[in-house]
Design a protein around this motif. Sequence first.
Motif, PDB file in Angstrom:
ATOM      1  N   ASP A  99       5.517   1.845   1.030  1.00 15.72           N
ATOM      2  CA  ASP A  99       6.041   0.662   1.708  1.00 15.72           C
ATOM      3  C   ASP A  99       7.555   0.731   1.884  1.00 15.72           C
ATOM      4  OD1 ASP A  99       3.569  -0.721   2.044  1.00 15.72           O
ATOM      5  OD2 ASP A  99       3.583  -1.167  -0.100  1.00 15.72           O
ATOM      6  N   ASN A 100       8.124   1.915   1.650  1.00 13.16           N
ATOM      7  CA  ASN A 100       9.558   2.169   1.867  1.00 13.16           C
ATOM      8  C   ASN A 100      10.462   1.421   0.880  1.00 13.16           C
ATOM      9  OD1 ASN A 100      10.579   4.118   3.558  1.00 13.16           O
ATOM     10  ND2 ASN A 100      11.405   2.677   5.044  1.00 13.16           N
ATOM     11  N   ASP A 101       9.951   1.188  -0.311  1.00 16.35           N
ATOM     12  CA  ASP A 101      10.769   0.615  -1.391  1.00 16.35           C
ATOM     13  C   ASP A 101      11.148   1.736  -2.364  1.00 16.35           C
ATOM     14  OD1 ASP A 101      10.938  -2.184  -0.798  1.00 16.35           O
ATOM     15  OD2 ASP A 101       8.812  -2.351  -1.293  1.00 16.35           O
ATOM     16  N   GLY A 102      12.394   1.713  -2.834  1.00 13.56           N
ATOM     17  CA  GLY A 102      12.852   2.755  -3.739  1.00 13.56           C
ATOM     18  C   GLY A 102      12.092   2.767  -5.045  1.00 13.56           C
ATOM     19  N   LEU A 103      11.663   3.953  -5.469  1.00 17.96           N
ATOM     20  CA  LEU A 103      10.919   4.096  -6.724  1.00 17.96           C
ATOM     21  C   LEU A 103      11.719   4.816  -7.802  1.00 17.96           C
ATOM     22  CD1 LEU A 103       7.308   5.042  -5.544  1.00 17.96           C
ATOM     23  CD2 LEU A 103       8.142   2.829  -6.357  1.00 17.96           C
ATOM     24  N   SER A 104      12.668   5.653  -7.404  1.00 24.81           N
ATOM     25  CA  SER A 104      13.444   6.386  -8.404  1.00 24.81           C
ATOM     26  C   SER A 104      14.787   6.788  -7.803  1.00 24.81           C
ATOM     27  CB  SER A 104      12.685   7.643  -8.883  1.00 24.81           C
ATOM     28  OG  SER A 104      12.582   8.593  -7.836  1.00 24.81           O
ATOM     29  N   GLY A 105      15.692   7.238  -8.695  1.00 20.26           N
ATOM     30  CA  GLY A 105      16.979   7.757  -8.247  1.00 20.26           C
ATOM     31  C   GLY A 105      17.827   6.739  -7.503  1.00 20.26           C
ATOM     32  N   ILE A 106      18.704   7.253  -6.638  1.00 20.03           N
ATOM     33  CA  ILE A 106      19.583   6.407  -5.832  1.00 20.03           C
ATOM     34  C   ILE A 106      18.767   5.455  -4.964  1.00 20.03           C
ATOM     35  CG2 ILE A 106      21.335   6.425  -4.005  1.00 20.03           C
ATOM     36  CD1 ILE A 106      22.418   7.360  -6.657  1.00 20.03           C
ATOM     37  N   GLU A 107      17.608   5.906  -4.501  1.00 17.58           N
ATOM     38  CA  GLU A 107      16.753   5.052  -3.676  1.00 17.58           C
ATOM     39  C   GLU A 107      16.389   3.752  -4.402  1.00 17.58           C
ATOM     40  OE1 GLU A 107      16.154   5.366  -0.614  1.00 17.58           O
ATOM     41  OE2 GLU A 107      15.373   7.315   0.000  1.00 17.58           O
ATOM     42  N   GLU A 124     -16.037  -4.161   3.647  1.00 15.89           N
ATOM     43  CA  GLU A 124     -16.912  -4.070   4.802  1.00 15.89           C
ATOM     44  C   GLU A 124     -16.808  -5.271   5.739  1.00 15.89           C
ATOM     45  OE1 GLU A 124     -21.579  -2.836   5.655  1.00 15.89           O
ATOM     46  OE2 GLU A 124     -20.883  -3.260   3.618  1.00 15.89           O
ATOM     47  N   LYS A 125     -16.524  -6.439   5.196  1.00 17.64           N
ATOM     48  CA  LYS A 125     -16.469  -7.648   6.022  1.00 17.64           C
ATOM     49  C   LYS A 125     -15.036  -8.052   6.376  1.00 17.64           C
ATOM     50  CE  LYS A 125     -20.835  -9.467   4.271  1.00 17.64           C
ATOM     51  NZ  LYS A 125     -21.533 -10.619   3.634  1.00 17.64           N
ATOM     52  N   LYS A 126     -14.099  -7.189   6.087  1.00 18.41           N
ATOM     53  CA  LYS A 126     -12.702  -7.508   6.372  1.00 18.41           C
ATOM     54  C   LYS A 126     -12.294  -6.968   7.747  1.00 18.41           C
ATOM     55  CE  LYS A 126     -11.245  -7.889   1.577  1.00 18.41           C
ATOM     56  NZ  LYS A 126     -10.255  -7.505   0.538  1.00 18.41           N
ATOM     57  N   CYS A 127     -11.154  -7.461   8.215  1.00 13.68           N
ATOM     58  CA  CYS A 127     -10.693  -7.078   9.543  1.00 13.68           C
ATOM     59  C   CYS A 127      -9.846  -5.810   9.544  1.00 13.68           C
ATOM     60  CB  CYS A 127      -9.883  -8.227  10.169  1.00 13.68           C
ATOM     61  SG  CYS A 127     -10.818  -9.731  10.412  1.00 13.68           S
ATOM     62  N   PHE A 128      -9.381  -5.382   8.362  1.00 12.53           N
ATOM     63  CA  PHE A 128      -8.452  -4.243   8.316  1.00 12.53           C
ATOM     64  C   PHE A 128      -8.601  -3.524   6.991  1.00 12.53           C
ATOM     65  CE2 PHE A 128      -4.445  -2.156   7.399  1.00 12.53           C
ATOM     66  CZ  PHE A 128      -4.072  -1.617   8.616  1.00 12.53           C
ATOM     67  N   MET A 129      -8.534  -2.225   7.048  1.00 11.85           N
ATOM     68  CA  MET A 129      -8.575  -1.425   5.821  1.00 11.85           C
ATOM     69  C   MET A 129      -7.862  -0.105   6.067  1.00 11.85           C
ATOM     70  SD  MET A 129     -11.868   0.193   3.846  1.00 11.85           S
ATOM     71  CE  MET A 129     -11.744   1.932   3.474  1.00 11.85           C
ATOM     72  N   TYR A 130      -6.887   0.217   5.202  1.00 15.32           N
ATOM     73  CA  TYR A 130      -6.206   1.504   5.274  1.00 15.32           C
ATOM     74  C   TYR A 130      -7.147   2.610   4.788  1.00 15.32           C
ATOM     75  CZ  TYR A 130      -1.365   0.177   6.333  1.00 15.32           C
ATOM     76  OH  TYR A 130      -0.228  -0.236   6.950  1.00 15.32           O
ATOM     77  N   ILE A 131      -7.165   3.698   5.542  1.00 16.48           N
ATOM     78  CA  ILE A 131      -7.873   4.895   5.081  1.00 16.48           C
ATOM     79  C   ILE A 131      -6.940   5.740   4.225  1.00 16.48           C
ATOM     80  CG2 ILE A 131      -9.056   7.001   5.793  1.00 16.48           C
ATOM     81  CD1 ILE A 131     -10.556   4.392   6.341  1.00 16.48           C
ATOM     82  N   LYS A 132      -5.739   5.986   4.746  1.00 14.65           N
ATOM     83  CA  LYS A 132      -4.724   6.719   3.992  1.00 14.65           C
ATOM     84  C   LYS A 132      -3.377   6.479   4.641  1.00 14.65           C
ATOM     85  CE  LYS A 132      -3.434  11.246   2.119  1.00 14.65           C
ATOM     86  NZ  LYS A 132      -3.723  12.692   2.069  1.00 14.65           N
ATOM     87  N   ARG A 133      -2.361   6.309   3.792  1.00 16.23           N
ATOM     88  CA  ARG A 133      -0.996   6.162   4.291  1.00 16.23           C
ATOM     89  C   ARG A 133      -0.308   7.522   4.300  1.00 16.23           C
ATOM     90  NH1 ARG A 133       0.545   0.766   2.903  1.00 16.23           N
ATOM     91  NH2 ARG A 133       2.430   1.059   4.171  1.00 16.23           N
ATOM     92  N   THR A 134       0.550   7.737   5.247  1.00 15.56           N
ATOM     93  CA  THR A 134       1.364   8.954   5.366  1.00 15.56           C
ATOM     94  C   THR A 134       0.479  10.207   5.402  1.00 15.56           C
ATOM     95  OG1 THR A 134       3.058   7.810   4.051  1.00 15.56           O
ATOM     96  CG2 THR A 134       3.406  10.138   4.485  1.00 15.56           C
ATOM     97  N   ASN A 178      16.269  15.244  -7.505  1.00 11.16           N
ATOM     98  CA  ASN A 178      16.424  14.630  -8.822  1.00 11.16           C
ATOM     99  C   ASN A 178      17.464  13.519  -8.801  1.00 11.16           C
ATOM    100  OD1 ASN A 178      18.355  16.847  -8.456  1.00 11.16           O
ATOM    101  ND2 ASN A 178      19.042  16.365 -10.529  1.00 11.16           N
ATOM    102  N   VAL A 179      18.395  13.564  -7.851  1.00 11.37           N
ATOM    103  CA  VAL A 179      19.437  12.541  -7.730  1.00 11.37           C
ATOM    104  C   VAL A 179      19.007  11.443  -6.766  1.00 11.37           C
ATOM    105  CG1 VAL A 179      21.821  12.086  -7.044  1.00 11.37           C
ATOM    106  CG2 VAL A 179      21.249  14.223  -8.218  1.00 11.37           C
ATOM    107  N   ILE A 180      18.502  11.825  -5.596  1.00 13.12           N
ATOM    108  CA  ILE A 180      18.153  10.865  -4.542  1.00 13.12           C
ATOM    109  C   ILE A 180      16.932  10.051  -4.922  1.00 13.12           C
ATOM    110  CG2 ILE A 180      17.556  10.586  -2.117  1.00 13.12           C
ATOM    111  CD1 ILE A 180      20.386  11.607  -2.653  1.00 13.12           C
ATOM    112  N   GLY A 181      15.936  10.668  -5.547  1.00 11.49           N
ATOM    113  CA  GLY A 181      14.690   9.970  -5.837  1.00 11.49           C
ATOM    114  C   GLY A 181      13.813   9.915  -4.602  1.00 11.49           C
ATOM    115  N   PHE A 182      12.922   8.913  -4.528  1.00 15.22           N
ATOM    116  CA  PHE A 182      12.039   8.772  -3.373  1.00 15.22           C
ATOM    117  C   PHE A 182      11.559   7.327  -3.281  1.00 15.22           C
ATOM    118  CE2 PHE A 182       9.683  10.376  -7.008  1.00 15.22           C
ATOM    119  CZ  PHE A 182       8.593   9.529  -7.088  1.00 15.22           C
ATOM    120  N   VAL A 183      10.878   7.008  -2.184  1.00 12.62           N
ATOM    121  CA  VAL A 183      10.421   5.645  -1.934  1.00 12.62           C
ATOM    122  C   VAL A 183       8.897   5.580  -1.984  1.00 12.62           C
ATOM    123  CG1 VAL A 183      12.428   5.056  -0.528  1.00 12.62           C
ATOM    124  CG2 VAL A 183      10.385   5.997   0.578  1.00 12.62           C
ATOM    125  N   SER A 184       8.379   4.355  -2.055  1.00 11.05           N
ATOM    126  CA  SER A 184       6.937   4.135  -2.029  1.00 11.05           C
ATOM    127  C   SER A 184       6.439   4.203  -0.588  1.00 11.05           C
ATOM    128  CB  SER A 184       6.608   2.761  -2.623  1.00 11.05           C
ATOM    129  OG  SER A 184       7.087   1.738  -1.751  1.00 11.05           O
TER     130      SER A 184
END
Length: 546
Positions: free
Chosen positions: A160-168, A108-118, A152-158
């Motif tokens: 924050d656009n960091d690879g989480l699985s697969g080739i990513e 409540e006293k902060k300057c920024f807060m994400y509601i939802k990403r993507t 199943n091969v490529i995977g996906f990112v977080s």
Amino acid sequence: MESGRKGRIVFLFCGVLLWACAIVYVLFSLQVRHKAMYQTLAQNQYSFERSFEGPRGLILDSKGQILAGNKDVVSAFITPRSLADKQRTLAFLRQHFPQAAQKFKEHEKKCFMYIKRTLSDSEIKLVESHPDSGILLIKEPGRLYPVEATRNVIGFVSIDNDGLSGIEKIYNAELKGCPSFVRAERDGRVGSIFFNKETLVGGSCGKSVQLTINSDIQYAVYDLVKETVENAQALEGAAMVVDPTTGGIIAMVQYPVCDPECATFDPTHTKNICVTDAYERGSIIKPFCALAALDEGVVDENTIIDCFNTRETYLYHTRISTVIPLGKVPLRDVIGFSNNMGMVQLGHALGERLWEAYKKYGFTSKTGLEVLGEQQGYMTPLKLWTRPTPLSLSFGYEISITLAQLVRGFCLFARDGEPVDLHICVNSEKNMHHEPVVKHKKSIDLMRSFLQYTVEKGAAKRAGLKGYTVMGKTGTARLAVPGGYDPKKHVLSFGGIVEKGSYKRVIVVFIKEPKALSASGSNTAAPLFRSIVQFLVTYDRVLPVV
């Protein structure tokens, strides 16, 4: 009276002195004790440093088609300290974004807060239709995966656009590149007027990664596997297509696959079951036992093996059963009709040499594919052998292997016994030449003819395709469960090769736990193999022999 006035003067003097000391102390603190801190605060009013990520590299298929690209995604945020109507905002969050509402109080006293990403399209429209909610939208870099069949091969990112699985994830450093660090000055009062921009560290864009996967073939094989899994009411299925000449993976498919953009996606589907799941695969292992027996001189093409013309008997104090009973037949028929009585005699004669052969063929080592979570398989260690172990090994039990290990094994029959290093990335540095693991080329030649006989006249007729040289073997195995094997749960497999002149492809398929008890490698996996072969030769424009 006089003494009272003097007292007031002394009191006033002391007060002034204390006030002067306080001023000196404050000035000393500002100028000496906390000099560095206030210098930093002052500098931050007109100077700041930021890092900027360059665009993430692309992931391409063998033809240069995009398998993973970049797109802008929209996220929602609020500035809690400067909200015009906190109650209105909180009510909106409780109704549409309850998770954000729960964490509102601690921010409540902060300057920024994400509601939802993507946000989804519907969520973006919702926020835009309520401008008085206090919620703001911002564009952020995201990832786009146009080919569902490659997830199943490529995977996906977080987020924050960091690879989480697969080739990513495996190639995250190359794909992400290096960030740029920039320093700029700004008007200390306005804050939005910038000047004197200076790049401290120059960054670089992410590098693209090209795969050996052909997206057209991947998608077609995916559809065929999906159709087979759904028709058989199976738990899952997978398939691999490999060029045995180079070891390049042309298709690596599984169904179902995960959809990270779906709120209810199953995280167990994020793994690549072609390399992560090892099973006892049954009769599909028999060609390798027979290859070892030929290579060790235990049998030859003229050896007659007595299969006792029964579906069940005792051999070497162990009960053995089979599907197709045979009498006294050559090794070709033992393989062609997948007779267990004949196979256990080979396993018994080979003994520990069978263990060594399977190890030599790569069934206890990883393939080295650029895929996360690869298992090395399992075979009962020699020190744990019991009397039935070599018999079980001869027809595919007490040995668990992955689909990738199986496809590498079948490549031996397409390469005259020379192993191949599998790879999925175009620039992978793999050793293209190995010493053959088979002593006699004749052993490979005989097994190739036996596998062709299996498809043309044996138990795998449904895998054949007229006008092409097709070799292969079925496999049907009960699934191991705690305490034994479940008679209602099976793993179905088929592995084989299609050739026409210099054209060669190795294909293995796998179906897990079909509901129909009558489902088998010959009536479920073999037709799937044939459908894949038919698509491949059509797509690659390989004409049949007339």
